[in-house]
Design a protein around this motif. Structure first.
Motif, short mmCIF file in Angstrom:
data_model
loop_
_atom_site.label_atom_id
_atom_site.label_comp_id
_atom_site.label_asym_id
_atom_site.label_seq_id
_atom_site.Cartn_x
_atom_site.Cartn_y
_atom_site.Cartn_z
N MET A 454 0.84 -1.20 0.00
CA MET A 454 0.00 0.00 0.00
C MET A 454 0.88 1.24 0.00
N TRP A 455 0.55 2.14 -0.96
CA TRP A 455 1.27 3.41 -1.09
C TRP A 455 0.43 4.54 -0.48
N PHE A 456 1.13 5.47 0.19
CA PHE A 456 0.57 6.78 0.52
C PHE A 456 1.51 7.80 -0.11
N ILE A 457 1.08 8.41 -1.21
CA ILE A 457 1.96 9.28 -2.00
C ILE A 457 1.55 10.73 -1.75
N GLY A 458 2.39 11.45 -1.00
CA GLY A 458 2.06 12.82 -0.61
C GLY A 458 2.87 13.87 -1.34
N ASN A 459 2.96 15.04 -0.71
CA ASN A 459 3.56 16.20 -1.39
C ASN A 459 5.06 16.09 -1.55
N LYS A 460 5.71 15.16 -0.85
CA LYS A 460 7.16 15.03 -0.97
C LYS A 460 7.56 14.11 -2.13
N ALA A 461 6.60 13.42 -2.72
CA ALA A 461 6.90 12.44 -3.77
C ALA A 461 7.33 13.14 -5.05
N PRO A 487 -5.13 20.46 -6.99
CA PRO A 487 -5.91 21.02 -5.87
C PRO A 487 -7.41 20.78 -6.10
N LEU A 488 -8.14 20.71 -5.00
CA LEU A 488 -9.59 20.54 -5.08
C LEU A 488 -10.25 21.91 -5.09
N ASP A 489 -10.98 22.20 -6.14
CA ASP A 489 -11.64 23.49 -6.28
C ASP A 489 -12.82 23.58 -5.30
N VAL A 490 -12.79 24.55 -4.42
CA VAL A 490 -13.85 24.71 -3.42
C VAL A 490 -14.77 25.87 -3.75
N SER A 491 -14.54 26.53 -4.90
CA SER A 491 -15.34 27.71 -5.22
C SER A 491 -16.81 27.35 -5.47
N GLY A 492 -17.06 26.21 -6.09
CA GLY A 492 -18.45 25.82 -6.39
C GLY A 492 -18.95 24.73 -5.49
N ALA A 493 -18.45 24.66 -4.26
CA ALA A 493 -18.84 23.59 -3.35
C ALA A 493 -20.33 23.66 -3.05
N THR A 494 -20.97 22.53 -3.07
CA THR A 494 -22.42 22.44 -2.84
C THR A 494 -22.76 21.73 -1.54
N GLY A 495 -21.78 21.54 -0.68
CA GLY A 495 -22.01 20.84 0.57
C GLY A 495 -21.72 19.36 0.49
N ALA A 496 -21.35 18.85 -0.69
CA ALA A 496 -21.00 17.43 -0.82
C ALA A 496 -19.66 17.18 -0.14
N VAL A 522 -14.38 14.42 6.40
CA VAL A 522 -13.04 14.33 5.85
C VAL A 522 -12.82 15.51 4.90
N ARG A 523 -11.70 16.19 5.07
CA ARG A 523 -11.35 17.31 4.20
C ARG A 523 -10.14 16.93 3.35
N VAL A 524 -10.20 17.29 2.08
CA VAL A 524 -9.11 17.04 1.14
C VAL A 524 -8.85 18.33 0.38
N SER A 525 -7.61 18.83 0.46
CA SER A 525 -7.27 20.07 -0.24
C SER A 525 -6.66 19.79 -1.61
N ARG A 526 -5.93 18.73 -1.73
CA ARG A 526 -5.34 18.34 -3.00
C ARG A 526 -4.92 16.88 -2.94
N SER A 527 -4.65 16.28 -4.09
CA SER A 527 -4.16 14.91 -4.16
C SER A 527 -3.29 14.76 -5.40
N MET A 528 -2.47 13.74 -5.39
CA MET A 528 -1.57 13.49 -6.52
C MET A 528 -2.40 13.08 -7.75
N GLY A 529 -2.02 13.63 -8.89
CA GLY A 529 -2.70 13.26 -10.12
C GLY A 529 -2.16 11.95 -10.69
N TRP A 574 -2.46 17.64 3.30
CA TRP A 574 -3.47 17.56 2.25
C TRP A 574 -4.83 17.10 2.77
N THR A 575 -4.85 16.41 3.89
CA THR A 575 -6.12 15.84 4.37
C THR A 575 -6.08 15.66 5.88
#
Length: 772
Positions: A454-461, A487-496, A522-529, A574-575
């Motif tokens: 199992m990988w956890f690939i964060g901002n240092k990768a 990054p996760l766009d939060v400008s159009g967040a609908t509460g999901a 759970v909050r997520v600001s960004r993730s690896m593409g 990131w989370t």
């Protein structure tokens, strides 16, 4: 001479009565001197030969009447033998006996298979009484399926009897009649193909093909293959007779699946089993209780006991109740099993008896090990991610998960080999900047051999370095090439929620009942593409995704192992997932899922080979196999394991090989349930290891096919249907109808001749008024 009622043949002594009566009548004559008598004697001497001939013919007629009456009463069947011998005709009777386990259907009292073998027995006895040029071939569908599956096209390899002459005895038929339905779920195609081969290879003036089956709807839903095989036999000139051996089906329930859920399977940790029951009947089933039993081995069963159904200690657990099962419906229930001793144990479930008993019981093994180590490597100096993972896998106190976390620095991977990694049941790599080529090669070998990663690939990768080493040289340790963090766009967040469930997967089953709401905190600001290939070599499943649809957690297989990729780190940048309860649930499921990749199969199908590999330096090659039985005793099968590369003892018991070789132990090998392997260690200790096998589901569906549809599907071949009960009744009562007809005609002629001769041989005064 053959008679249906041999005891009545003693009545042929009655033919001595007419000669005795005739002799007695001759003794009653007295000599009398009388002139007129001299004239009569002269006339008698002149007509003596004609008078004696009439008396002799009359006597023979009366003897013939007596003999014919006795022959008819005793059921003489030998008349057709003379006709067959005179005509010189040879008839080849080919019988295909369907012995799939649906033939064990006991609806109406007797099983469909018992009706089939009774019809076969009646046919064989009639042919034997006929004493003509008749040959009998019998092919059981189970044997034909195994032989064809083994690559053979020889009908002789599958035939119970091949062009047998029945004038000797019926021992071959009696052996077939004594058999039981097999636990296989194969159709008739293989048997029909081999019947064509045998019919083509046998010289006969006439060929009759009998198909004794229950003609279930599932076997004729796609009739193309069966129609092609029947057409091939028909083109050889064979007459095809379908003998329907089933009656209107009663209700039938079946256990279609029993398996432990993927987990750590460690002694002292509860294991969850999942059992599935299906209602194949046409009426609802209510309050169905599924009995549950554990069979404990290890110290509970140090030696095998052939006098018992199983050698382990049986312990009953609370039954599982299915409140209601609609017709055709299937329901699944889960239950827990707790065993504190390591080793291979077994679990068995059973339904109450119904129309088909063989699919009411199912078993699975449960291999329990000691707690095992897992490797955690965290690239962050503070090792926050390693702490979170280790805390979940080993919470301490009275809670056991079976995992013993071992945290190592990133430098460990630079020198670790595949053998070093093989000591761990799972490997967790967290927030590593990069992976060198040597570590990538070791990880690939580890996962390919059944390891879990199992990988956890964060901002240092470093995405480019990951792609180069983990996807280069045809490695598939990532689901696809990594790209820059998104990054996760939060400008159009609908509460999901930021994090949502993806495709249905075992990793998220506990959360699926609640849905995305379970991840609402759970909050997520960004993730690896990641760039997923359009046609990946191995299926990749998106287990968790972001609100915008981007994948966050993916899973794919590599060789025998499993890889889970989380495209975010655990350092909190990131989370905040590590602080949410769902992280604990997910990690426990992930650990169980990764461990179960290397676990041995817990059950197999009855036709699968039993294969066991043992270290040659620990076990003796002599192995005793105790087959599964419905009731003891069991007949042991002694086998020798084969030594492979001086290191491994390989034991294999293959039903297909046994069918090709005509092994008499084949029926025992195919019995479903719990069989046992009795092993001996080189230090003299004995070990009993269970093996579970089960029938294939689906054969318990007893719905009938329409005869008209079958006739239409096999055109232009012409088939004639008969009911087995009618065939059995006709065989028991009819005898030989041609012989009976000939005897009846002969009796009429003899009675008519007797009356005429009696009239000519006696004196009749002239009628009054007649001229002298």
């Amino acid at each position: 001479m053959q008679f249906l009622y041999p005891a009545l043949a003693a009545g042929f002594l009655f033919v001595a009565v007419p000669p005795l009566v005739h002799l007695i009548n001759m003794l009653r004559h007295r000599r009398q001197s009388w002139a007129a008598m001299e004239f009569l004697l002269a006339s008698y001497r002149k007509q003596k030969k004609w008078i004696i001939l009439r008396q002799l013919l009359l006597l023979l007629c009366r003897i013939g009447v007596a003999a014919t009456l006795i022959a008819m009463l005793a059921g003489w069947t030998g008349g057709s033998a003379w006709l067959d011998a005179f005509g010189g005709q040879t008839t080849h009777h080919v019988v295909i006996l369907d012995d799939s386990y649906s033939m064990a259907d006991s609806s109406g009292g007797n099983t469909a298979y018992s009706r089939a073998v009774a019809a076969l027995d009646g046919l064989a006895r009639r042919l034997r009484m006929a004493e003509g040029n008749h040959q009998l071939t019998v092919i059981r569908s189970s044997r034909a399926a195994l032989v064809v599956r083994g690559g053979s096209e020889s009908g002789d390899a599958a035939a119970e009897m091949s062009a047998a002459d029945l004038r000797g005895d019926l021992r071959g038929v009696e052996r077939v009649v004594a058999t039981e339905p097999s636990p296989l779920a194969d159709d008739l195609v293989a048997a029909l193909q081999l019947a064509e081969d045998l019919s083509n290879a046998t010289t006969a003036n006439r060929t009759l093909l009998y198909v004794l089956s229950d003609f279930r709807a599932r076997d004729w839903e796609s009739p193309e293959r069966a129609a092609e095989a029947i057409g091939a036999v028909s083109r050889l000139g064979a007459e095809i007779r379908m003998i329907d051996c089933a009656v209107a089906p009663a209700g039938n329930l079946a256990v279609t699946s029993l398996e432990p859920l993927p987990d750590v399977w460690v002694a002292g940790v509860p294991a969850v089993f999942r059992a599935t029951v299906r209602n194949y009947g046409t009426t609802p089933a209510r309050n169905v209780t599924l009995a549950v039993r554990t069979i404990r081995y290890g110290s509970e069963a140090p030696i095998a006991d052939a006098a018992e159904r199983v050698s382990g200690r049986i312990e009953s657990l609370p039954g599982v109740v299915f409140d209601s099962l609609a017709p055709g419906a299937e329901a699944t229930k889960e239950f827990q099993v707790f065993i504190s001793e390591r080793g291979v144990h077994a679990v068995e479930v059973e339904l109450p008896d119904d129309a088909v008993r063989i699919d009411n019981r199912r078993a699975a093994t449960l291999p329990l090990s000691d707690a095992a180590r897992v490797l955690i490597v965290d690239g962050a100096p503070e090792q926050r991610g390693a702490y979170h993972v280790a805390s979940v896998l080993d919470p301490g106190s009275q809670v056991r998960t079976g995992a013993v976390p071992e945290i190592r620095p990133p430098s460990y991977l630079r020198t670790a080999s595949a053998d070093d990694l093989a000591a761990y049941r799972a490997v967790y790599l967290i927030d590593l900047p990069q992976i060198d080529a040597a570590a990538a090669a070791a990880l690939e070998a580890y996962v390919s051999n059944g390891g879990g990663l199992m990988w956890f690939i964060g901002n240092k990768a470093l995405a480019e370095r990951y792609n180069e080493t983990l996807l280069g040289a045809n490695r598939r340790l990532l689901p696809g090439p990594l790209s820059e963090p998104i990054p996760l766009d939060v400008s159009g967040a609908t509460g999901a929620p930021d994090l949502a469930l993806g495709e249905p997967h075992r990793l998220t089953e506990p959360l699926a009942t609640i849905g995305d709401a379970a991840l609402s905190l759970v909050r997520v600001s960004r993730s690896m593409g990641v760039e997923l290939p359009a046609e990946p070599e191995a299926p990749t499943r998106s287990v968790l995704r972001r609100r915008d649809g981007e994948p966050v957690v993916l899973q794919h297989d590599v060789g025998r192992g499993r890889v889970i990729t989380a495209l975010l780190g655990l350092d909190g940048e990131w989370t905040n997932w590590t602080g949410d309860p769902t992280f604990v649930v997910f990690m426990l499921r992930a650990n169980a899922y990764l461990w179960s990749a290397a676990a041995a199969a817990t059950s197999g199908n009855v036709e699968d080979a039993v294969v066991l590999n043992l270290p040659a330096d620990a076990y003796a090659p002599s192995i005793t196999y105790l087959p599964a039985v419905a009731a003891p005793p069991r007949i042991p099968i002694e086998e020798q394991a084969e030594v492979v590369d001086d290191e491994v003892l390989r034991f294999e018991l293959n039903p297909i090989t046994a069918a090709l070789e005509g092994d008499s132990d084949l029926d025992a090998m195919l019995e479903p349930g719990i069989s046992e392997l009795w092993l001996t260690r080189l230090n003299g200790d004995a070990e009993v290891r269970p093996y579970a096998s089960a029938v294939r589901s689906g054969e318990g569906d007893l719905s009938r096919a329409d005869r008209g549809d079958i006739r239409r599907d096999v055109q232009p071949a012409v088939v004639t249907f008969y009911d087995a009960d009618e065939v059995i009744a006709s065989e028991e009562t009819s005898g030989n109808s041609l012989t009976a007809l000939l005897l009846f005609c002969a009796l009429g002629l003899l009675l008519g001749g007797e009356q005429i001769l009696a009239y000519l041989a006696s004196y009749h005064p002239p009628l009054s008024g007649a001229k002298s």
